[in-house]
Design a protein around this motif. Structure first.
Motif, short mmCIF file in Angstrom:
data_model
loop_
_atom_site.label_atom_id
_atom_site.label_comp_id
_atom_site.label_asym_id
_atom_site.label_seq_id
_atom_site.Cartn_x
_atom_site.Cartn_y
_atom_site.Cartn_z
N VAL A 70 -5.69 2.30 3.15
CA VAL A 70 -5.58 1.25 4.17
C VAL A 70 -4.62 0.13 3.78
O VAL A 70 -4.32 -0.73 4.61
N GLY A 71 -4.12 0.10 2.55
CA GLY A 71 -3.22 -0.98 2.19
C GLY A 71 -2.60 -0.81 0.82
O GLY A 71 -3.07 -0.01 0.00
N PHE A 72 -1.54 -1.58 0.58
CA PHE A 72 -0.87 -1.62 -0.71
C PHE A 72 -0.89 -3.04 -1.25
O PHE A 72 -1.21 -3.99 -0.53
N MET A 73 -0.51 -3.21 -2.50
CA MET A 73 -0.40 -4.53 -3.12
C MET A 73 1.05 -4.99 -3.03
O MET A 73 1.97 -4.23 -3.35
N TYR A 74 1.26 -6.25 -2.61
CA TYR A 74 2.60 -6.80 -2.40
C TYR A 74 2.81 -8.09 -3.18
O TYR A 74 1.89 -8.88 -3.36
N ASP A 75 4.07 -8.29 -3.61
CA ASP A 75 4.51 -9.62 -4.01
C ASP A 75 5.42 -10.13 -2.90
O ASP A 75 5.55 -9.50 -1.84
N SER A 105 3.12 -10.26 4.54
CA SER A 105 2.80 -11.38 3.66
C SER A 105 2.40 -10.84 2.29
O SER A 105 1.81 -9.76 2.19
N SER A 106 2.70 -11.60 1.25
CA SER A 106 2.28 -11.23 -0.09
C SER A 106 0.76 -11.16 -0.16
O SER A 106 0.06 -11.95 0.47
N THR A 107 0.26 -10.22 -0.94
CA THR A 107 -1.19 -10.11 -1.15
C THR A 107 -1.63 -10.83 -2.43
O THR A 107 -2.75 -10.64 -2.90
N GLY A 108 -0.73 -11.64 -3.00
CA GLY A 108 -1.09 -12.37 -4.21
C GLY A 108 -1.03 -11.52 -5.46
O GLY A 108 -1.74 -11.77 -6.43
N ASN A 109 -0.15 -10.52 -5.46
CA ASN A 109 0.00 -9.64 -6.61
C ASN A 109 1.34 -9.80 -7.32
O ASN A 109 1.78 -8.90 -8.04
N GLY A 110 1.99 -10.95 -7.12
CA GLY A 110 3.22 -11.23 -7.83
C GLY A 110 2.90 -11.85 -9.19
O GLY A 110 2.42 -12.97 -9.27
#
Length: 463
Positions: free
Chosen positions: A311-316, A326-331
């Motif tokens: 259902v989703g990936f991790m983003y910076d 939008s970033s998922t707070g994984n930067g």
């Protein structure tokens, strides 16, 4: 005027110069870290490292590319010159100022910054003594204690300013035991975004004894069987498999480059309906937790796989910008000298509702994994090989004897598809995750799970 105050006052000028030749996004990243690392071996303190590191990084995202520079010479003139070099231009560009301000910290009870080296030394000596009390077969004890205070600030061209004060403690003990014919190793660790109160919850003696007993157990263990087996992974094993064999494949940069087995599978079923995978940096006290990430984005709880469906990936910010998300707070970044990249935080399989003991009782023949070791993973295919540090044979629903020199060989997505039982427990482990030459602190976890079939590499063939 200290460095942070200088940056707050002059950020507008620096960022405007950074955007002088255009771009989609620019930021100032400030970091001041105080770190102490103490190492015990051969019954005495062998090494002490203590230091402070302070610096600033400037980043520009322009036309899908990242331009970056950093410095430890934090003066206005030097930062303006660095901004000009990164932007490759002489002009000033438009920016926003003062739209959002965030400030966070993780509270501690026994602040490492207030305790001297003698306190740390005592922790290590207590661990050493506890391990060696288990007898003459204990030949070597290594104990390492690290504590770090990290003060970061991000100011960007979107008008955001975020600050976070992170305090973290990591401790581990490694023990070597021998019976005169063989050497065996045991390891156990502890850590999180806490102060030294972490040792009131789990004393150093407990960690050292677990490591020592693990080494002694392996002296009595039988050679691991070879072949395909049902594998029960205890919650004590931590989430090494979910982190390595699954988690990296859910990081958006690898997905966008086609280097993930999960690329193009959003919305598809990729695991057993019993499996839900999350990444959550908001969990209090865990090693991968923080208030804001290294791009100033608030920590978030993300569901990645829900009841078997991706259902989703991790983003910076960079990968999110490419997809209009939008970033998922994984930067995350190792320090001001590194660019932020997509990284996990606290990644885990959600607990189920089955009694872990019932999972073992319902297993006719298999291998119980209590502690994972190191391993390798191919993120493109999902194939993995993991060392089993502590494992047992299961026969007719009973744990019969310990095994040694075992490896698990399989495929991450296939292993998740083959999960047919999920326990109601949940066990956490800590680590430093390496990627693109950077290391960041993480935690991972899983409940007791049963995988219908994995290849176990060993030396004994059991029919």
């Amino acid at each position: 005027m200290d460095a942070k105050e200088l940056l707050k006052e002059k950020a507008g000028y620096i960022l405007s110069r950074l955007m002088g030749s255009g771009g989609q996004y620019g930021e100032i990243f400030y970091e001041r870290s105080r770190i102490c690392r103490m190492h015990l071996e051969d019954n005495r303190i062998q090494k002490i490292q203590w230091g402070i590191d302070e610096g600033v990084g400037l980043r520009l995202i322009k036309d899908g590319n990242t331009y970056y520079g950093y410095t430890t010479n934090i003066t206005f003139e030097n930062l303006m010159e660095l901004a000009k070099l990164v932007s490759r231009g002489e002009d000033h560009g438009p920016i926003a100022i003062g739209k959002i301000y965030r400030k966070s910290f993780n509270p501690v009870l026994l602040d490492p910054d207030q305790l001297d080296l003698s306190y740390r030394k005592e922790i290590l000596l207590r661990a050493n003594d506890a391990a060696r009390r288990l007898g003459g077969r204990i030949k070597q004890v290594t104990a390492v204690l690290m504590d770090k205070t990290r003060d970061i600030m991000v100011i960007n061209t979107l008008g955001e300013r975020a600050e976070d004060l992170q305090k973290r403690v990591v401790f581990f003990t490694e023990v070597v035991a021998s019976d005169g014919q063989q050497l065996q190793r045991g390891y156990e660790s502890l850590g999180g975004t806490k102060g030294f109160e972490i040792f009131e919850e789990k004393p150093p003696e407990m960690i050292a004894e677990i490591a020592a007993r693990r080494a002694l157990l392996l002296l009595e263990a039988k050679p691991a069987p070879a072949g395909s087996f049902t594998v029960v992974m205890s919650a004590q094993a931590g989430g090494t498999m979910i982190h390595e064999a699954v988690g990296h494949g859910l990081e958006a940069d690898l997905v966008q480059k086609g280097l993930s087995v999960y690329a193009g599978k959003l919305g598809e079923r990729v695991a057993s309906p019993l499996v839900t995978v999350l990444d959550d940096a908001t969990l209090e006290g865990l090693n991968g937790s923080f208030g804001v990430d290294d791009e100033g984005v608030p920590a978030q709880r993300k569901v990645l796989i829900e009841n078997g469906y991706l259902v989703g990936f991790m983003y910076d910010r960079m990968t999110a910008l490419k997809e209009g998300k939008s970033s998922t707070g994984n930067g995350r970044r190792q320090s001001y000298a590194h660019i932020p990249i997509v990284r996990m935080t606290n990644t885990f399989i959600q607990a189920g509702d089955t009694d872990p003991q019932d999972i073992i009782k319902d297993t006719k023949k298999g291998v119980l994994v209590v502690k994972m070791g190191g391993g390798e993973v191919n993120t493109v295919t999902g194939d993995f090989v993991f060392e089993v540090m502590e494992g047992y044979l299961i026969e007719n629903g009973e744990i019969t004897y310990p095994i040694k020199s075992a490896t698990l060989i399989g495929n991450g997505p296939k292993a998740l598809q083959d999960v047919d039982a999920v326990g109601r427990d949940l066990g956490w482990a800590i680590g430093t995750c390496g990627k693109d030459g950077q290391g960041v602190p993480v935690s991972d976890a899983q409940p007791t799970i049963r995988i219908r079939s994995l290849v176990v590499g060993g030396t004994e063939v059991i029919s």
